[in-house]
Design an enzyme around this catalytic site. Sequence first.
Site, PDB file in Angstrom:
ATOM      1  N   SER A   1       0.802  -1.214   0.000  1.00  0.00           N
ATOM      2  CA  SER A   1       0.000   0.000   0.000  1.00  0.00           C
ATOM      3  C   SER A   1       0.842   1.275   0.000  1.00  0.00           C
ATOM      4  O   SER A   1       0.338   2.327  -0.339  1.00  0.00           O
ATOM      5  CB  SER A   1      -0.938   0.002   1.204  1.00  0.00           C
TER       6      SER A   1
ATOM      7  N   LYS B   1       4.879   3.419   1.209  1.00  0.00           N
ATOM      8  CA  LYS B   1       6.157   3.417   1.924  1.00  0.00           C
ATOM      9  C   LYS B   1       5.960   3.892   3.355  1.00  0.00           C
ATOM     10  O   LYS B   1       5.096   4.721   3.616  1.00  0.00           O
ATOM     11  CB  LYS B   1       7.130   4.369   1.241  1.00  0.00           C
TER      12      LYS B   1
ATOM     13  N   ASP C   1      -7.503  -8.577   7.178  1.00  0.00           N
ATOM     14  CA  ASP C   1      -6.144  -8.894   6.727  1.00  0.00           C
ATOM     15  C   ASP C   1      -5.256  -9.133   7.948  1.00  0.00           C
ATOM     16  O   ASP C   1      -4.184  -8.547   8.070  1.00  0.00           O
ATOM     17  CB  ASP C   1      -5.600  -7.769   5.840  1.00  0.00           C
TER      18      ASP C   1
END
Length: 988
Positions: free
Chosen positions: A696, A698, A817
């Site tokens: 998704s 940094k 998740d």
Amino acid sequence: MITPLLLLLLSLVSAFLFYGASSVNQEGRILLEAKDGLEAPPDAFSSWNADDDAPCAWKGVGCSSSGAVTSVNLTGFSLTGPFPSTLCRLPHLASLDLSDNYINGTLAGPAFAGCDALSVVNLTLNNLVGPLPDALAALPNLTSLDLSSNNFSGGIPAAFGRFPQLETLNLVYNLLTSTVPDFLGGVSTLRVLDLRYNLFDEGPIPSSLGNLSVLENLSLGHCNLNGEIPSSLGRLSRLAYLDLSFNHLQGRFPEFLAELPGLIQVELYNNSLSGRIPAGLGKLAKLRSFDASLNQLIGPLPDDIFDAPLLESFHLHTNQLTGGIPAGIARSKSLADLRLYMNQLNGSLPADLGKTTPLVTVDLSTNNLSGEIPASICDRGVLEQLLLIRNSFSGRVPDGLGRCRTLFRLRLQSNALSGPVPSGIWGLPHLSLLDLRDNVLSGGISPVISGAANLSSLLIEDNQFSDIIPSEIGAAKKLTEIAAGNNRLAGPLPASLGDLANLSQLDLHNNSLSGELLRGIQSWKKLTDLNLAHNGLTGGVPPELGSLPVLNYLDLSNNDLTGEIPDQLQNLKLSQFNFSNNQLSGKIPPMFADEAFLSSFLGNPGLCGDIAGLCPASRGTTSNRHGFLWLLRSTLILAGLILIAGLAWFTRRYCKYKKAMDKSKWTLKSFHKLGFSEYEILDSLDEENLIGSGASGKVYKVVLSSGETVAVKKLWCSSKPQLANPNTSMDDAFEAEVATLGKIRHKNIVKLWCCCTHKDNKLLVYEYMPNGSLGDLLHSSKVAVLDWPTRYKIALDAAEGLSYLHHGCVPPIVHRDVKSNNILLDGEFGAKVADFGVAKAVEVIEKGPKSMSVIAGSCGYIAPEYAYTLRVNEKSDIYSFGVVILELITGKLPVDPEYGEKDLVNWVCSMIEHKGMEHVVDTKLDLSYKEEIIKVLNIGLLCASSLPINRPSMKRVVKMLQEVRPQNKANAENDRGKLSPYYKYAAE
Ligand SMILES: *[C@@H]1O[C@H](CO)[C@@H](O)[C@H](O)[C@H]1NC(C)=O
Ligand SMILES: *[C@@H]1O[C@H](CO)[C@@H](O)[C@H](O)[C@H]1NC(C)=O
């Protein structure tokens, strides 16, 4: 004088004669040769002394009276190596037991050549592979063959239909394929046939098995069987044990069972059987255990069913049964475990049920039962669980239950029970869960509640309970949850409530409580929810409330509270709070002065603050009809002027604002009090501060001027193609994360300080977690090993975080998740759940298939049912959490080429089946914690059950994890009932 010399000479001669040759006989030499072919721990064969004359005293060796070796039993010797065929040179070897070793390789070709005397062969719990050896069927005397818990593969060979004398064939827990073969019906001497837990293709039960006229045990559970149960099985007149559970069997309930007089145990659960249960089972004189749960059986229970004189356990839950519960149940002298929940049973229970019946567990929840709860239900004094949720029981709660000291779960929720509750119930010493919600019960909570030493949940919401809350409640120290809303409780809150240090939820809304709010509540360190709305509470809001560390939900609305809202409340991380409709006054603490919170303060005439609409400054409103026209005209002119001026001013301001926007570029939304500005962060996003990079975005570590460190996630711009998750746009992930994390506060959930956006650029600023992710720590070889107490703590922390999401948020939030990389560790290795990029509120998920287009979850963590239901709910998180526990215990990755086609869950299960629990534990862990580790492993396996229904709620998981540690042990409810490592039942 000559004698000593002679003796010396003699001993020299004998030493010479025997030098270099062992004294042991031929059979001993064969045994030693077999031993030399195997690796073993040094002391395993210490008694096998080559100087003995005969091997008959050697450990594991048995001889006949004439001195011939007839048995070799090396069970549990920790032997490694190929099968020792040498032993077949022992001409009289009748019994060979090499179980529970690490014997590997195949049993190919001549492995058993010469073993003609063998009668008993036991090789269970080894590492044998390859096909089952044909040659075994040629051993003329073989009566018992146990090859279970190995890795044999392929089909059962046709030769296995020709055993001349075989009585026991056990092939449980292998990797056998093809189907259950017809030809086994030809082994007419078989008494025990056990083929459970293999990988058979779907196929029917061969009707030829009906020819096994002396068969006593037919175990075909988990064999992928389909079709109907053949009526030929009715010819198995000696059958005592029948296990056909966990298959896809259809058709009618097998009527012939009633004609098999030797039946002791019948397991038919988890199939698709339909039709009615025939009469006649009651005449089975030996029947002890019967389970046909999880089928599609209809019609009534046959009248005679409880006449079976030894019946102890009777399970028929989750079917479509109708009609009443036969009166005969009250005459049973042995029935202990009765589970008929989730049917459509009606009528009432026999009034004298329990007088003679030694009931231990009774679960009749979710039926249409009515009438009174039998007064005698606990008369035998062994009742532990009584669950009658969602029925129509009426009348009083019987007095007998108040004396039922063995009871540890009593759930009578959602019935029509009335009158006062027998006072003894409040103080039952083992009771852990008392659930009386949603009835019409009245009377008070008895002071004997001081004796409720194990009471954890007191759920009495939605009744007509009255009187004061006795101060003795403070002695029930294990209380974690009190739900007593919608009753008529009166009087002040007893000060002793403040002593309940384990309390996490206190809900007393909509009662008639009066007096002041509690002071002295410092021990409420675990309180997350406090709801005292709709009472008559008076006095001020105590500043101490602001010191409750995890308070998240606070509702004091609709009382008569006065004074100011103390500034200390700004310390709380509240997701919801409500002070409306009181007599509060003064200024709202600055942090709450936001329009979004308006409704939390309405209805307090004296309360003021910087929220539009809260305290409209009352201006003079005099107007007189006379001056009205003049006023109107002047107003119009004035309005025109103001409009022009306003437009000019606005244009200027807008240009200025736009300029400022371009300069700052970023808009900031904060969720906590911030000690930094967004610019400070923007300036620090250098590559040298980069600490991670993922699907998704940094992640940077930023040290602020204040000395504080934060983690900043910069999401990839949405224009970038998303390789990992092509269906989710980063916008969605960002919105999800902000929507979820911004709202919630919990010690085990990572804090989102603020987010900054500008066009496509999005930054999320979190608390910094110095020890990184659990995944990195566990799976990278660089870092120091996590010891067991740390791993245990991490499991418990993460479980509490998830439990909060599932049970502490309204609506519940599904993370979607859960994985070790999303569990972050702070300086003390306290764990927090992170990354809410795909999290969703359950409500949203349930709105429709559209929101399900996103594939949520990571490889190796996705619950099996997702493949066919595409539905994600709390149970999917629990599965993923189970995988995390297995990672913590094994130290292994969730997917790894080492497991072949399998994932970690399958790997662990098959290792346990074949080798035992110990073999999956990370070798880096200190085995002095073995007992704890195994317990946590069991919890992990339970969470990772393939059937969602078998997975415990996160709340329960937390509880179970807490009970693992000795210091929490006193808290532990006993887990009773017949349980395999995968607990068979998920009672409510
Ligand atoms: C081998 O020994 C174990 C105990 O040491 C025993 O339980 C087992 O029954 C024996 N095996 C045979 C075939 O007698
Ligand atoms: C049996 O196990 C030993 C020790 O682990 C190993 O060296 C050997 O290769 C294995 N043999 C077979 C046939 O797998």
